[in-house]
Write an enzyme that holds these catalytic residues in place. Structure first.
Site, mmCIF file in Angstrom:
data_model
loop_
_atom_site.group_PDB
_atom_site.id
_atom_site.type_symbol
_atom_site.label_atom_id
_atom_site.label_comp_id
_atom_site.label_asym_id
_atom_site.label_seq_id
_atom_site.Cartn_x
_atom_site.Cartn_y
_atom_site.Cartn_z
ATOM 1 N N TYR A 278 -30.561 -30.855 11.187
ATOM 2 C CA TYR A 278 -31.506 -31.438 10.231
ATOM 3 C C TYR A 278 -31.035 -31.254 8.779
ATOM 4 O O TYR A 278 -31.801 -31.470 7.849
ATOM 5 C CB TYR A 278 -32.892 -30.815 10.414
ATOM 6 C CG TYR A 278 -33.574 -31.166 11.730
ATOM 7 C CD1 TYR A 278 -33.852 -32.489 12.062
ATOM 8 C CD2 TYR A 278 -33.956 -30.171 12.629
ATOM 9 C CE1 TYR A 278 -34.489 -32.811 13.258
ATOM 10 C CE2 TYR A 278 -34.602 -30.488 13.827
ATOM 11 C CZ TYR A 278 -34.859 -31.818 14.133
ATOM 12 O OH TYR A 278 -35.493 -32.137 15.309
ATOM 13 N N ASP B 230 -34.915 -22.682 20.946
ATOM 14 C CA ASP B 230 -33.835 -22.600 21.941
ATOM 15 C C ASP B 230 -32.741 -21.605 21.546
ATOM 16 O O ASP B 230 -32.111 -21.014 22.411
ATOM 17 C CB ASP B 230 -33.209 -23.979 22.138
ATOM 18 C CG ASP B 230 -34.210 -24.966 22.688
ATOM 19 O OD1 ASP B 230 -34.134 -25.306 23.875
ATOM 20 O OD2 ASP B 230 -35.108 -25.391 21.926
ATOM 21 N N HIS C 206 -23.877 -32.208 15.246
ATOM 22 C CA HIS C 206 -24.964 -32.925 15.906
ATOM 23 C C HIS C 206 -26.077 -33.268 14.937
ATOM 24 O O HIS C 206 -26.213 -32.672 13.868
ATOM 25 C CB HIS C 206 -25.525 -32.117 17.082
ATOM 26 C CG HIS C 206 -26.222 -30.856 16.644
ATOM 27 N ND1 HIS C 206 -27.585 -30.709 16.702
ATOM 28 C CD2 HIS C 206 -25.743 -29.715 16.134
ATOM 29 C CE1 HIS C 206 -27.908 -29.517 16.244
ATOM 30 N NE2 HIS C 206 -26.815 -28.895 15.899
ATOM 31 N N TYR D 103 -41.000 -36.610 14.063
ATOM 32 C CA TYR D 103 -41.758 -35.457 13.553
ATOM 33 C C TYR D 103 -40.932 -34.661 12.543
ATOM 34 O O TYR D 103 -41.471 -33.822 11.830
ATOM 35 C CB TYR D 103 -42.210 -34.560 14.713
ATOM 36 C CG TYR D 103 -41.302 -33.393 15.062
ATOM 37 C CD1 TYR D 103 -40.152 -33.579 15.802
ATOM 38 C CD2 TYR D 103 -41.609 -32.104 14.639
ATOM 39 C CE1 TYR D 103 -39.333 -32.514 16.121
ATOM 40 C CE2 TYR D 103 -40.787 -31.025 14.949
ATOM 41 C CZ TYR D 103 -39.653 -31.232 15.690
ATOM 42 O OH TYR D 103 -38.829 -30.172 16.006
ATOM 43 N N ARG D 104 -39.627 -34.967 12.457
ATOM 44 C CA ARG D 104 -38.715 -34.154 11.641
ATOM 45 C C ARG D 104 -37.386 -34.894 11.638
ATOM 46 O O ARG D 104 -37.048 -35.572 12.605
ATOM 47 C CB ARG D 104 -38.574 -32.810 12.349
ATOM 48 C CG ARG D 104 -37.859 -31.695 11.647
ATOM 49 C CD ARG D 104 -37.986 -30.484 12.563
ATOM 50 N NE ARG D 104 -37.295 -29.306 12.120
ATOM 51 C CZ ARG D 104 -37.114 -28.231 12.882
ATOM 52 N NH1 ARG D 104 -37.580 -28.195 14.121
ATOM 53 N NH2 ARG D 104 -36.488 -27.182 12.417
HETATM 54 C C1 EUG Z 1 -34.858 -29.200 20.226
HETATM 55 C C2 EUG Z 1 -36.220 -29.268 20.125
HETATM 56 C C3 EUG Z 1 -36.786 -29.662 18.938
HETATM 57 C C4 EUG Z 1 -35.991 -29.982 17.860
HETATM 58 C C5 EUG Z 1 -34.634 -29.886 17.953
HETATM 59 C C6 EUG Z 1 -34.072 -29.484 19.145
HETATM 60 C C7 EUG Z 1 -34.297 -28.819 21.514
HETATM 61 C C8 EUG Z 1 -33.130 -29.302 21.979
HETATM 62 C C9 EUG Z 1 -38.936 -29.861 19.834
HETATM 63 O O1 EUG Z 1 -38.114 -29.788 18.748
HETATM 64 O O2 EUG Z 1 -36.587 -30.388 16.711
HETATM 65 C C10 EUG Z 1 -32.699 -29.041 23.338
#
Ligand code: EUG
Length: 606
Positions: free
Chosen positions: A148, A208, A451, A532-533
């Protein structure tokens, strides 16, 4: 995995606030080894232009004079000029000078300097300094908002305020109230380890990967995977430095405690009295959050599981089974529905292990490779966790198994049914609040991997899920990029997370990734779906889709921005909100500017 590598091991948490806990030392070396072995780019290249990049509307002489003043205020050691080669590093040793996962040319999103405040008062001093000189500042907590924008300021030449390095105290853990109060530099790793050290029966909620800032992730409205997975919904109370330099406490914190103490209910009740202000300090540029309360979850039993589905085409039916389970809150946490291609990526093995051709990995190759993995040739995999006492968990699992039995070939498996190296064991940790590192491993998919996340909100309903999935799949095919989807089920909606993984050394892959983002944002918005982002370079575009009522929401945000930050010094452009000083002057990115930047055109006013 060889560990006798030629590089130093990742920093440990005992040596560095942003480091890795001892229990993950081995995993850290393995992760670093894998990532570096899949890299062909040099660690850094000589800088491409005059360094440091100065802020807009500021001459080099003015900049030098202003920085001299800042060094007087903070000490020379706490003001670093960004004039050295840019090093992307990796997750645990990330830069605070630019976006390590650059999608535009690496030189585009750079700071002029990085400053390290050691106290709330110093943050206030920096903000007053910025107002005096008209220099934009860009606060970061840990800087691990990866995918992001990371640590990169939206306006090149901004001064990055790295809050985390010297403001990383856990100010309080209230075991009775099950809450904590933290500074921006407290990572999930650090908070977890401290709770273990104190032997408290409390869980944190982790995303994560565990290196991020507890505070920073919550104000960017990130998610985790226990019942407390909605981070912003589980924060309680903030302390904020406003763009004027004034200090604000929200919620019950606004009511002074006895004899100057913090209010005893600051971490107990969110809205307090009057308008609930906290929301405007999330995903915004209205203030610098320097302290935040978070609720902690009393520990409980838990059981993780996965359910595999053999057929791609059952995706809409799977969503229809999920909705009532989610609405009834039978699903204990925020489950993930992943496509089987993610099972290949999460092994940490490069794509070339599974497919030697060029272009996206074909479905057949995914099928053949999946057949050799423990879960076999399946299509979608649902990762869930249930909580409570053993009897309750067993009832819950029966109900869930029953509900999914409608789907052809659905098969539930528990961690004990899967080999030790399967990622379910890692998920079981995450879903019980144990921060880990392994979910980075998909970054080995391509060489020099970077990414971008594409993160639309989709109703938990077959027709909507199919509509978004079809757009996303068609555009990935158009741009020749692998589709790596994970759906995080919050309840009535799902955060449909698409992970665009590209080779940083390839201008062509960057261009296709940027074009893919641009088209996915536009096409999903045309159908009524929004993100959302998003990455800082796509924030104008995403903000622009929330345009109901002649852009009523953005005009409202701009009214607040101009009132709070008349000089436009705080993170201009963040979340698409531009202060009057920058508005309509060519900073907004609404079209192909990112792709054009890859052709050598600079981002920003011409
Ligand atoms: C993930 C989940 C997110 C996000 C970026 C990555 C998970 C990746 C639910 O939000 O904003 C496997």
């Amino acid at each position: 995995m060889a560990t006798n590598s030629s590089f130093p091991p990742p920093p440990s948490l005992s040596a560095k606030y942003s480091g890795l806990p001892e229990r993950l030392a081995e995993a850290g070396i393995e992760s670093k080894t894998r990532l570096l072995s899949n890299r062909t780019l040099p660690a850094s290249v000589p800088r491409q232009s005059d360094v440091p990049r100065v802020p807009p509307d500021t001459t080099r002489a003015e900049f030098n004079q202003a920085i001299g003043e800042l060094q007087q205020i903070l000490g020379v050691d706490n003001v670093a000029i960004n004039d050295k080669p840019l090093v992307d590093g990796w997750y645990m040793e990330h830069p605070n000078t630019h976006d390590a996962f650059h999608i535009a040319p690496q030189e585009e999103l750079v700071s002029s300097a990085v400053v390290y405040p050691g106290s709330v008062e110093e943050v206030q001093s920096i903000v007053r300094w910025a107002n005096k000189h008209g220099i934009p500042v860009y606060p970061i907590s840990m800087g691990r908002n990866i995918g992001y924008g990371g640590t990169a300021p939206r306006v090149p030449g901004s001064v990055v305020i790295d809050l985390g390095r010297r403001m990383n105290r856990i100010l309080n853990i209230d075991a009775e109230n099950a809450s904590c109060l933290v500074e921006p530099g407290v990572s999930y790793f650090a908070l977890y380890e401290e709770i273990q050290r104190r032997k408290l029966p409390l869980w944190i909620d982790t995303p994560d990967v565990g290196g991020g800032s507890v505070l920073g992730n919550a104000i960017d409205r990130g998610v985790g995977y226990t019942p407390y997975g909605d981070h912003f919904a589980n924060h309680c109370g903030m302390e904020i430095v406003l763009p004027s330099g004034e200090l604000l406490r929200t919620g019950m914190g606004a009511l002074p405690g006895k004899d100057g103490a913090d209010n005893p209910t600051w971490q107990s009740f969110q809205p307090a009295y009057g308008p609930y202000s906290d929301g405007i300090f999330s995903q915004s540029n209205f203030g610098i959050v320097v302290r935040m309360g978070m609720w902690l979850m009393p520990e409980t039993n838990h059981q993780s599981y996965l359910i595999t589905f053999p057929r791609d085409e059952d995706f809409p039916d799977i969503i229809e089974v999920i909705r009532p389970l989610a609405q009834r809150r039978l699903l204990g946490n925020i489950p993930q529905l992943r496509h089987v291609v993610q099972e290949l990526a999460i092994t940490g093995r490069p794509k070339s292990d599974f497919y030697k051709g060029s272009g996206p990995i074909p479905r057949d190759a995914i099928r053949q490779s999946a057949a050799s993995l423990a879960i076999g040739d399946v299509s979608w995999i649902f990762y869930g966790t249930q909580y409570g006492d053993a009897a309750s968990i067993s009832t819950q699992l029966e109900l869930i198994r029953d509900a999914f039995s409608k789907i052809h070939g659905a098969k539930m498996r528990l961690p004990k049914d899967l080999p030790a190296d399967h990622c379910i064991h890692n998920r079981a940790n995450i879903c019980s609040g144990v921060p880990v590192l392994r979910d980075l491993d998909w970054l080995n998919w391509v060489p020099n991997a970077a990414h971008l996340f594409f993160s639309p909100i989709v109703p938990t309903r077959a027709r909507d899920a199919r509509a978004v999935h079809d757009i996303v799949a068609r555009l990935h095919a158009k741009y020749g990029l692998d589709l790596l989807p994970t759906l995080c089920v919050a309840g009535r909606e799902m955060h449909y997370i698409v992970n665009i993984v590209y080779d940083r050394s390839s201008v062509d892959e960057k261009r296709r990734s940027a074009a893919l983002m641009r088209e996915m944002i536009a096409e999903t918005a045309a159908e009524g779906y929004g993100e959302y982002r998003t990455h800082i370079l796509f924030q104008d575009m995403v903000a622009g889709t929330y345009n109901w009522g002649n852009n009523a929401l953005m005009r409202f945000n701009e009214t607040i921005k101009d009132a709070l930050d008349p000089n436009g010094i705080l993170a201009p452009g963040r979340n698409g909100i531009w202060p009057r000083r920058f508005r309509g002057k060519g900073w907004e990115i609404k079209g192909t500017e990112v792709e054009d930047a890859l052709d050598g055109k600079r981002i920003g006013p011409k």
